[in-house]
Design an enzyme around this catalytic site. Structure first.
Site, short mmCIF file in Angstrom:
data_model
loop_
_atom_site.label_atom_id
_atom_site.label_comp_id
_atom_site.label_asym_id
_atom_site.label_seq_id
_atom_site.Cartn_x
_atom_site.Cartn_y
_atom_site.Cartn_z
CE LYS A 10 -72.20 -9.10 -11.15
NZ LYS A 10 -72.67 -7.94 -11.92
CD GLU A 43 -73.08 7.92 -13.90
OE1 GLU A 43 -73.51 6.86 -13.42
OE2 GLU A 43 -71.87 8.25 -13.82
NE ARG A 64 -71.14 8.58 -10.86
CZ ARG A 64 -70.26 7.80 -10.22
NH1 ARG A 64 -70.50 7.43 -8.98
NH2 ARG A 64 -69.16 7.40 -10.79
#
Length: 640
Positions: A285, A371, A399
């Site tokens: 990244k 979640e 979610r």
């Protein structure tokens, strides 16, 4: 172009079709130019930087090898798709990213044929890709689906649900696992790259199929043993046994920045007769931009910045953010009570819980992009006597709605929901707007639902939630900074279901929930100036409603207006239901509800979004005057 960059090769590539005309030896230069263009563009707009930098080579390789858009390329989440946008006909608009009327910060179907599936929440790409692949298979149409999913997104159960169902797609589905955290991969080197090219080659796959045919003629125990030997031999050399068990042919890990490895492996997989295939690529990244590489978060999300130094534009300062106020208040609650603990779903810094974790690591839990698990885990903690705070953005809590209903509300467990990013969120647009939480929570029995009008109220609500053990309780607060009120040194426990009158009047009553209170007070000033004496109430609670206060205001005022930063079905609906059930409008009371419009609003600066939603002071005044049939001068219009 507004940029002064020298990008001769990139200048010749308007679409992936142009890219596929290049000689393979030129792909390295193209990737370098693409990385420079992306850095320069995000420096002028802000946005997601590190994730896109990490997939520059992968983006080039996938579009070079596969026949996009006939082959459907699906980016999980989508915040890494800026290089993809540059290569797919949107380079001339890349400096409008996340600006009003400009490109979305995520993939979006309406934006380009190269965005076959919109995304901004994670872990959906394999399910969607499977849908595309199976649809083409059933229709007898050409076209593969390539899903690029990060190792973080693989922590969500939905990804595994999709993979468990993926075998039906056969060789039409390719999953690229973009591992940028080194959380899965063993060390990557020349040997693993060689092995990846070998096991994805047609020669190896042909030999493997020959061995399979031979093994099928063996007695069943020997047949099974031969199959396991093949899988586990490759698993020991390269990892990936889990993916094999889910029905994928696993290839990797390979260096996601080495085009000499990437392109041949992708070509082999493209031409493979069997599948589905999973290619495990390891990327860095922030790759290729030193400030991002050296930053702890790899410049995941940035403000506008100086490309040379990497220094980001500093905000103007001012009051603390609601998120930081919540974090500080929760830390103080944890100091008072050892039962207080905190849960987040892969957003420790976004929710402020990184600060909590540094002080109370044993009571802080980052469960990853999960979640559903976060909510039921919190329910289990609450059932055992802990006081869990589940800190999740409004849009992400959606979610886990079944878990909120089934595991928390029905069992009446005292889980505390800290709902960040309530209301409109600006540049992230509709996918991240917290528009629906009041509606979907206040409809549930047993729930207490609060909304903070300012940062001081947020401190009180954290304390109120910490002490509330009778059932689930939620409090919502927006993105951004507070309004600058002093923070209380000693928090108060608010009486459940009781609002407060912050300004007294006699003709108009404005019932506010959340941070529109400041606009309601401005509107009251303007209404008073027109001779319309105005009461302003901060209801604090969407559930239970302060029915006593509401009845009183309805009985003593001519017009009542509810104001909220949420969709239809929230506060206004509950107030109207109360008025209807009790006949409070029978004597001619005028009630109006102000809420977010019934559309998904485009990305824009938050203040302009609220202007578009008609939830600022002038719109409140206009709503009152319209209800009273007054013109803008305050003179009553002649009735027909």
């Amino acid at each position: 172009m507004t940029s002064l960059l020298q990008t001769p090769l990139l200048d010749s590539v308007a679409t992936p079709e142009d890219l596929r005309q290049l000689d393979r030896k030129n792909l390295r230069q193209l990737a370098d130019e693409l990385r420079s263009e992306m850095i320069d563009a995000v420096g002028s707009t802000g946005g997601h930087l590190g994730s896109g930098l990490g997939v520059v080579e992968l983006t080039v390789a996938v579009h070079y090898v596969f026949n996009t858009p006939t082959d459907r390329l699906i980016w999980d989440v989508g915040h890494q798709a800026y290089p993809h946008k540059i290569l797919t006909g949107r380079r001339d608009r890349i400096r409008t990213l996340r600006q009003a009327g400009g490109l979305s910060g995520f993939t979006r179907r309406s934006e380009s044929e190269y965005d076959p599936f919109g995304a901004a929440h994670s872990s959906t790409s394999i399910s969607a890709g499977l849908g595309f692949a199976i649809a083409n298979k059933l229709a007898g149409e050409p076209g593969k689906a390539i899903a690029v999913i990060g190792d973080g997104a693989m922590s969500a159960g939905m990804a595994y649900e999709a993979m468990n169902n993926a075998e039906a797609a056969g060789n039409r589905l390719v999953v690229i696992l973009n591992d940028n955290d080194m959380s899965i991969a063993p060390p990557v080197g020349g040997l693993s790259g060689y092995l990846a090219r070998l096991v994805s080659s047609a020669e190896f796959l042909g030999l493997r199929e020959l061995a399979r045919r031979f093994a099928r003629k063996l007695p069943e125990p020997l047949h099974r043993a031969a199959k396991k030997t093949d899988e586990y031999a490759r698993g020991m050399a390269m990892g990936g046994t889990l993916f094999e068990e889910l029905g994928f042919y696993y290839v990797g890990p390979i260096d996601g920045h080495d085009l000499d490895q990437l392109v041949p492996v992708l070509e082999n997989v493209r031409d493979a007769a069997e599948g589905p295939c999973l290619i495990h690529v390891v990327t860095q990244k922030g790759k290729g931009y030193a400030p991002a590489e050296n930053s702890a978060d790899k410049y995941h999300g940035v403000q506008k910045f100086d490309v040379v130094t990497g220094e980001q534009t500093k905000s103007a300062g001012g009051p603390p953010s609601y998120t930081s106020v919540f974090a500080k208040a929760l830390i103080e609650e944890a100091a008072r009570d050892s039962r207080v603990c905190a849960i987040t779903a892969a957003m420790p810094s976004g929710t402020g819980l990184d600060k909590f974790e540094s002080l109370y690591p044993e009571r802080s839990f980052d469960v990853g992009i999960a979640e559903q698990h976060a909510v039921t885990f919190a329910a289990g903690l609450a059932a055992q006597g802990m006081r869990p705070f589940c800190a999740i953005y409004s849009t992400f809590l959606q979610r886990a709605y079944d878990q909120v209903v089934h595991d928390v509300a029905i069992q009446n467990l005292p889980v505390r929901f800290a709902i960040d990013r309530a209301g409109l969120v600006g540049a992230d647009g509709a996918t991240h707007a917290g528009s629906f939480d009041v509606t979907y929570l206040a409809t549930l029995p047993n729930f207490v639902v609060m909304a903070a009008a300012d940062e001081a109220e947020l401190v009180h609500m954290v304390h109120t939630a910490a002490l509330y053990d009778k059932g689930p309780i939620a409090f919502r607060y927006p993105r951004g900074n507070g309004v600058g009120v002093p923070l209380p040194e000693i928090p108060e426990a608010l009486p459940i279901g009781k609002g407060r009158v912050v300004r007294h009047g006699s003709k108009v009553a404005l019932l506010s929930l959340g941070t529109r209170l400041a606009e309601a007070l401005k509107a009251a000033d303007q209404l008073d100036a027109k001779g319309l004496s105005t009461t302003v109430a901060d209801l604090r609670f969407a559930k239970p409603l302060d029915s006593e206060l509401i009845r009183k205001l309805m009985a003593t005022h001519e017009v009542v207006v509810t104001i909220e930063e949420g969709a239809i079905g929230g506060l206004g609906a509950h107030v109207l239901t109360l008025a209807s059930d009790e006949g409070l409008t029978d004597a001619g009371l005028k009630i109006r509800t102000m809420r977010l419009p019934d559309v998904f609003q485009e990305h824009e600066a938050p203040d302009k979004q609220y202007d578009e939603a008609r939830l600022n002071a002038p719109h409140i005044v206009e709503t009152v005057l319209s209800a009273l049939r007054h013109n803008s001068s305050g003179v009553e219009e002649a009735r027909a």
